[in-house]
Design an enzyme around this catalytic site. Structure first.
Site, PDB file in Angstrom:
ATOM      1  CG  ASN A 131     -13.707   6.578  -3.167  1.00 52.50           C
ATOM      2  OD1 ASN A 131     -13.233   5.790  -3.988  1.00 52.50           O
ATOM      3  ND2 ASN A 131     -13.129   6.820  -2.006  1.00 52.50           N
ATOM      4  CG  HIS A 133     -11.626   5.382   2.429  1.00 57.68           C
ATOM      5  ND1 HIS A 133     -10.453   5.755   1.822  1.00 57.68           N
ATOM      6  CD2 HIS A 133     -11.346   5.308   3.751  1.00 57.68           C
ATOM      7  CE1 HIS A 133      -9.503   5.908   2.740  1.00 57.68           C
ATOM      8  NE2 HIS A 133     -10.031   5.647   3.919  1.00 57.68           N
ATOM      9  CG  ASP A 169     -10.222   9.356   1.407  1.00 55.75           C
ATOM     10  OD1 ASP A 169      -9.048   9.099   1.677  1.00 55.75           O
ATOM     11  OD2 ASP A 169     -10.749   9.111   0.308  1.00 55.75           O
TER      12      ASP A 169
HETATM   13  N1  LIG Z   1     -10.896  15.114  -4.432  1.00 57.62           N
HETATM   14  C1  LIG Z   1     -10.977  13.823  -4.104  1.00 57.62           C
HETATM   15  N2  LIG Z   1     -10.292  12.910  -4.812  1.00 57.62           N
HETATM   16  C2  LIG Z   1     -10.372  11.592  -4.479  1.00 57.62           C
HETATM   17  C3  LIG Z   1     -11.144  11.171  -3.373  1.00 57.62           C
HETATM   18  C4  LIG Z   1     -11.867  12.164  -2.647  1.00 57.62           C
HETATM   19  O1  LIG Z   1     -12.591  11.844  -1.674  1.00 57.62           O
HETATM   20  N3  LIG Z   1     -11.753  13.462  -3.038  1.00 57.62           N
HETATM   21  N4  LIG Z   1     -11.138   9.817  -2.994  1.00 57.62           N
HETATM   22  C5  LIG Z   1      -9.955   9.094  -3.486  1.00 57.62           C
HETATM   23  C6  LIG Z   1      -9.853   7.641  -3.204  1.00 57.62           C
HETATM   24  N5  LIG Z   1      -8.810   7.430  -2.217  1.00 57.62           N
HETATM   25  C7  LIG Z   1      -9.191   6.712  -1.104  1.00 57.62           C
HETATM   26  O2  LIG Z   1     -10.337   6.204  -1.025  1.00 57.62           O
HETATM   27  C8  LIG Z   1      -7.478   7.918  -2.373  1.00 57.62           C
HETATM   28  C9  LIG Z   1      -6.840   7.751  -3.600  1.00 57.62           C
HETATM   29  C10 LIG Z   1      -5.537   8.242  -3.778  1.00 57.62           C
HETATM   30  C11 LIG Z   1      -4.863   8.883  -2.751  1.00 57.62           C
HETATM   31  C12 LIG Z   1      -3.479   9.404  -3.000  1.00 57.62           C
HETATM   32  O3  LIG Z   1      -2.776   9.826  -2.073  1.00 57.62           O
HETATM   33  N6  LIG Z   1      -3.070   9.386  -4.280  1.00 57.62           N
HETATM   34  C13 LIG Z   1      -1.745   9.909  -4.695  1.00 57.62           C
HETATM   35  C14 LIG Z   1      -1.045   8.858  -5.538  1.00 57.62           C
HETATM   36  C15 LIG Z   1      -0.976   7.565  -4.785  1.00 57.62           C
HETATM   37  C16 LIG Z   1      -0.582   6.427  -5.736  1.00 57.62           C
HETATM   38  O4  LIG Z   1      -0.526   6.650  -6.962  1.00 57.62           O
HETATM   39  O5  LIG Z   1      -0.361   5.322  -5.193  1.00 57.62           O
HETATM   40  C17 LIG Z   1      -1.917  11.145  -5.576  1.00 57.62           C
HETATM   41  O6  LIG Z   1      -3.001  11.290  -6.215  1.00 57.62           O
HETATM   42  O7  LIG Z   1      -0.949  11.905  -5.642  1.00 57.62           O
HETATM   43  C18 LIG Z   1      -5.489   9.043  -1.521  1.00 57.62           C
HETATM   44  C19 LIG Z   1      -6.801   8.555  -1.328  1.00 57.62           C
HETATM   45  C20 LIG Z   1      -9.831   9.277  -4.974  1.00 57.62           C
HETATM   46  N7  LIG Z   1      -9.692  10.668  -5.227  1.00 57.62           N
HETATM   47  N1  LIG Z   2      -8.245   5.274  -1.217  1.00 57.91           N
HETATM   48  C1  LIG Z   2      -8.713   4.460  -2.299  1.00 57.91           C
HETATM   49  C2  LIG Z   2      -8.572   3.019  -1.886  1.00 57.91           C
HETATM   50  O1  LIG Z   2      -7.677   2.650  -1.126  1.00 57.91           O
HETATM   51  N2  LIG Z   2      -9.470   2.196  -2.418  1.00 57.91           N
HETATM   52  C3  LIG Z   2      -9.393   0.803  -2.121  1.00 57.91           C
HETATM   53  O2  LIG Z   2      -8.594   0.158  -3.087  1.00 57.91           O
HETATM   54  C4  LIG Z   2      -9.051  -1.185  -3.192  1.00 57.91           C
HETATM   55  C5  LIG Z   2      -9.225  -1.431  -4.652  1.00 57.91           C
HETATM   56  O3  LIG Z   2      -9.370  -2.773  -4.854  1.00 57.91           O
HETATM   57  P1  LIG Z   2      -9.864  -3.255  -6.304  1.00 57.91           P
HETATM   58  O4  LIG Z   2      -8.995  -2.573  -7.337  1.00 57.91           O
HETATM   59  O5  LIG Z   2      -9.623  -4.729  -6.245  1.00 57.91           O
HETATM   60  O6  LIG Z   2     -11.293  -2.882  -6.419  1.00 57.91           O
HETATM   61  C6  LIG Z   2     -10.369  -1.280  -2.431  1.00 57.91           C
HETATM   62  O7  LIG Z   2     -10.168  -1.898  -1.181  1.00 57.91           O
HETATM   63  C7  LIG Z   2     -10.751   0.148  -2.222  1.00 57.91           C
HETATM   64  O8  LIG Z   2     -11.481   0.385  -1.038  1.00 57.91           O
END
Ligand SMILES: Nc1nc2c(c(=O)[nH]1)N[C@@H](CN(C=O)c1ccc(C(=O)N[C@@H](CCC(=O)O)C(=O)O)cc1)CN2
Ligand SMILES: NCC(=O)N[C@@H]1O[C@H](COP(=O)([O-])[O-])[C@@H](O)[C@H]1O
Length: 247
Positions: A131, A133, A169
């Protein structure tokens, strides 16, 4: 012995089999939820043979994700799998696992994928889940990282590529890139700065994995057999450019 009874089948057939296997591209599935600018950076890297493999499918939990158009325009299988059509997170992840497995990936890449993955999913693909972040982990895990960093008045922000674990994360960091936060920065300008660095370091980390240089062992991630520091390698713009030039 060949069918005509002449000399045995030439070694070249064995050699050809070997070269065919060696040249078989490593297969990557990319998960997205939105715009797909990171996906586009990976598609561009692949077109310059700088990814180390082939993106064989793009899957989005949002049917209207612009990234699905980017995939179609690049001739890549684009799959919409709306999470709202499933009764639970577990049911969605189960369907997602099935779609992913159909493409037999060597690596699954999250690129703006906005769903928290269940332990079942993480364990199924553990060690081949990356991923990116938008923060310098472990700072600012979760969402809205740029606004939170600005609110805290930080002078440095950035992005991190990490292995995905059950802890949101919290997985081991592979590589980071930092940007300076200026007084005139707002969330949009900071997001743009970070995006530029994301688009540079993500293809590099993916190529390291696909070439077998980056691995997640029992003791954590290693690059070329050497353990990575707790916050991964810090890649400057020059470092990243050099890494790309070396390829
Ligand atoms: N088990 C894991 N799942 C995910 C990870 C991880 O490290 N472990 N990374 C995330 C990516 N991410 C940030 O980089 C991230 C994505 C989504 C959320 C979140 O709170 N999602 C909510 C919905 C939010 C929305 O739809 O706008 C949810 O799933 O209920 C936090 C961090 C990807 N998954
Ligand atoms: N926690 C997950 C998260 O915030 N990811 C972030 O969403 C953006 C996606 O942009 P993109 O759709 O243009 O690649 C990127 O900045 C990525 O780091």
């Amino acid at each position: 012995m060949s069918s005509s009874g002449d000399a045995p089948t030439p070694a070249s057939d064995t050699l050809n089999d070997f070269s065919a296997e060696a040249s078989q591209a490593r297969r990557v599935v990319v998960l997205i939820s939105g715009n797909g600018s990171n996906l586009q950076a990976l598609i561009d890297a692949q077109s310059y043979d700088e990814l180390g493999g082939e993106i064989v499918a793009v899957i989005s939990n949002q049917a209207d994700a612009y990234g699905l158009k980017r995939a179609r325009d690049a001739g890549i299988d684009a799959v919409a799998l709306p999470h709202r059509e499933y009764d639970s997170r577990e049911a969605f992840d189960g369907a997602l696992i099935k779609v992913i497995e159909r493409h037999e990936p060597d690596l699954i890449v999250l690129a703006g994928f906005m769903r928290i993955l269940t332990p079942v999913f993480v364990q199924r693909f553990y060690g081949r889940l990356l991923n990116i972040h938008p923060s310098l982990l472990p700072a600012y895990q979760g969402l809205d990282t740029h606004a939170r960093a600005l609110a805290d008045g930080v002078t440095e922000h950035g992005c991190s590529v990490h292995f995905v674990t059950e802890e949101l994360d919290g997985g081991p960091v592979v590589v980071q890139a930092a940007v300076a936060v200026d007084t005139e920065d707002d969330a949009a300008s900071l997001k743009d700065k970070v995006h530029l660095r994301e688009h540079l370091i993500y293809p590099i980390a993916i190529k390291w994995f696909l070439e077998g240089r980056l691995q997640l062992g029992q003791q954590g991630p290693t690059l070329d057999g050497m353990p990575l520091p707790p916050q991964g390698l810090r890649l400057s713009h020059a470092d990243a450019a050099e890494e790309l030039d070396e390829e």
